[in-house]
Design a protein around this motif. Structure first.
Motif, short mmCIF file in Angstrom:
data_model
loop_
_atom_site.label_atom_id
_atom_site.label_comp_id
_atom_site.label_asym_id
_atom_site.label_seq_id
_atom_site.Cartn_x
_atom_site.Cartn_y
_atom_site.Cartn_z
N TYR A 201 0.84 -1.19 0.00
CA TYR A 201 0.00 0.00 0.00
C TYR A 201 0.88 1.25 0.00
O TYR A 201 1.88 1.30 0.72
CB TYR A 201 -0.85 0.07 1.27
N CYS A 202 0.49 2.25 -0.77
CA CYS A 202 1.09 3.56 -0.56
C CYS A 202 0.17 4.34 0.36
O CYS A 202 -1.05 4.13 0.38
CB CYS A 202 1.35 4.32 -1.86
N ALA A 203 0.76 5.20 1.16
CA ALA A 203 -0.01 5.95 2.14
C ALA A 203 0.51 7.38 2.22
O ALA A 203 1.73 7.61 2.19
CB ALA A 203 0.08 5.28 3.51
N LYS A 204 -0.40 8.29 2.33
CA LYS A 204 -0.05 9.71 2.50
C LYS A 204 0.15 9.98 3.99
O LYS A 204 -0.66 9.56 4.83
CB LYS A 204 -1.17 10.59 1.95
N TYR B 267 8.20 13.12 10.29
CA TYR B 267 8.82 12.95 11.61
C TYR B 267 7.83 12.52 12.69
O TYR B 267 8.08 11.61 13.46
CB TYR B 267 9.52 14.24 12.02
N LYS B 268 6.69 13.19 12.76
CA LYS B 268 5.68 12.82 13.75
C LYS B 268 4.33 12.64 13.06
O LYS B 268 3.29 13.08 13.53
CB LYS B 268 5.55 13.94 14.81
N ASP B 269 4.38 12.01 11.91
CA ASP B 269 3.19 11.92 11.07
C ASP B 269 2.62 10.53 10.99
O ASP B 269 3.36 9.54 10.98
CB ASP B 269 3.53 12.41 9.65
N TYR B 270 1.34 10.45 10.90
CA TYR B 270 0.65 9.19 10.72
C TYR B 270 0.08 9.16 9.30
O TYR B 270 0.33 10.08 8.51
CB TYR B 270 -0.45 9.02 11.78
N PHE B 271 -0.66 8.12 8.97
CA PHE B 271 -1.14 7.93 7.60
C PHE B 271 -2.63 8.21 7.53
O PHE B 271 -3.42 7.51 8.14
CB PHE B 271 -0.87 6.49 7.14
N ASP B 272 -3.01 9.24 6.77
CA ASP B 272 -4.42 9.60 6.72
C ASP B 272 -5.14 9.09 5.47
O ASP B 272 -6.38 9.02 5.48
CB ASP B 272 -4.63 11.10 6.92
N TYR B 273 -4.42 8.76 4.44
CA TYR B 273 -5.04 8.17 3.25
C TYR B 273 -4.17 7.04 2.73
O TYR B 273 -2.94 7.12 2.78
CB TYR B 273 -5.24 9.22 2.15
N TRP B 274 -4.85 6.00 2.24
CA TRP B 274 -4.18 4.81 1.73
C TRP B 274 -4.69 4.49 0.33
O TRP B 274 -5.86 4.71 0.04
CB TRP B 274 -4.45 3.61 2.63
N GLY B 275 -3.83 3.91 -0.49
CA GLY B 275 -4.29 3.37 -1.76
C GLY B 275 -4.95 2.02 -1.55
O GLY B 275 -5.03 1.51 -0.42
N GLN B 276 -5.39 1.43 -2.64
CA GLN B 276 -6.11 0.15 -2.56
C GLN B 276 -5.15 -1.04 -2.51
O GLN B 276 -5.56 -2.16 -2.21
CB GLN B 276 -7.05 -0.01 -3.76
N GLY B 277 -3.87 -0.79 -2.78
CA GLY B 277 -2.86 -1.84 -2.67
C GLY B 277 -2.59 -2.55 -3.99
O GLY B 277 -3.46 -2.61 -4.87
N THR B 278 -1.39 -3.09 -4.12
CA THR B 278 -1.02 -3.90 -5.27
C THR B 278 -0.28 -5.13 -4.76
O THR B 278 0.58 -5.03 -3.88
CB THR B 278 -0.16 -3.09 -6.27
#
Lengths: 107, 122
Positions: free
Chosen positions: B95-98, B105-116
């Motif tokens: 998955y790619c994630a934004k 540095y102190k960031d989490y993932f708020d959007y994800w792709g559908q995956g490959t």
């Protein structure tokens, strides 16, 4: 490295139940914790960040609490759409570590 | 609306290479660090790599360090993951994630792709 441990691994519950999932960190992580929901075949979805902040658009029946090493995700009244696997995640200092997941099943 | 669309997965032999792509839309791509996360069949989530918004900083999980290379082309709003010397244990949905910040540095993932899906097998 910081390890994240969730309990239980599987939870059986009924619609309307109050559900609590626990996540423990191997050392203090302050409030650098997120919770995600994942349904089969789908990408994870952000629910909670900074331990207790509700992501925009997420129903208010979801809540997070805790700091330091112990955290909880609570679903106040389980709905049919909530049957899924839930992951906690530590994030800080270019390090992201997930718990092993908790599967919430229909009782 | 934020969209992340991965591509490039498939079946590859052990020792082979593969390059994954993730095309982003709906946000200012160059302003955010981007990450790859993988999930082996029936298993949990594992963070793989992150790249800053500028592309100047990259970080890797120990399990892929020296084997995978993350990069981005901000002119094309595209994130990449070059995977070399692939092993059976690299089989997973990627998955790619934004992230929520510019450097991760102190960031989490708020959007994800559908995956490959990447399958490493002979």
């Amino acid at each position: 490295d910081i390890q994240m441990t969730q309990s239980p691994s599987t939870l059986s519950a009924s619609v309307g139940d109050r559900v609590t999932i626990t996540c423990r960190a191997s050392q203090s992580i302050s409030s650098w914790l997120a919770w995600y929901q994942q349904k089969p075949g789908k990408a994870p979805k952000l629910l909670i960040y900074k331990a207790s902040s509700l992501e925009s658009g997420v129903p208010s029946r979801f809540s997070g609490s805790g700091s330091g090493t112990e955290f909880t995700l609570t679903i106040s009244s389980l709905q049919p759409d909530d049957f899924a696997t839930y992951y906690c995640q530590y994030y800080n200092n270019y390090s992201w570590t997930f718990g092993q997941g908790t599967k919430v099943e229909i009782k | 609306e934020v969209q992340l669309v991965e591509s490039g997965g498939g079946l590859v032999q052990p020792g082979g290479s593969l390059r994954l792509s993730c095309v982003a839309s709906g946000f200012t791509f160059s302003s955010y660090a981007m990450s790859w996360v993988r999930q082996a069949p029936g298993k949990g989530l594992e963070w793989v790599s992150v790249i800053s918004g500028s592309g100047g900083s990259t970080y890797y999980a120990d399990s892929v360090k020296g084997q995978f290379t993350i990069s981005r082309d901000n002119s094309k709003n595209t994130l990449y993951l070059q995977m070399d010397s692939l092993r059976a244990e690299d089989t997973a949905v990627y998955y790619c994630a934004k992230t929520t910040g510019g450097d991760g540095y102190k960031d989490y993932f708020d959007y994800w792709g559908q995956g490959t899906l990447v399958t490493v097998s002979s």
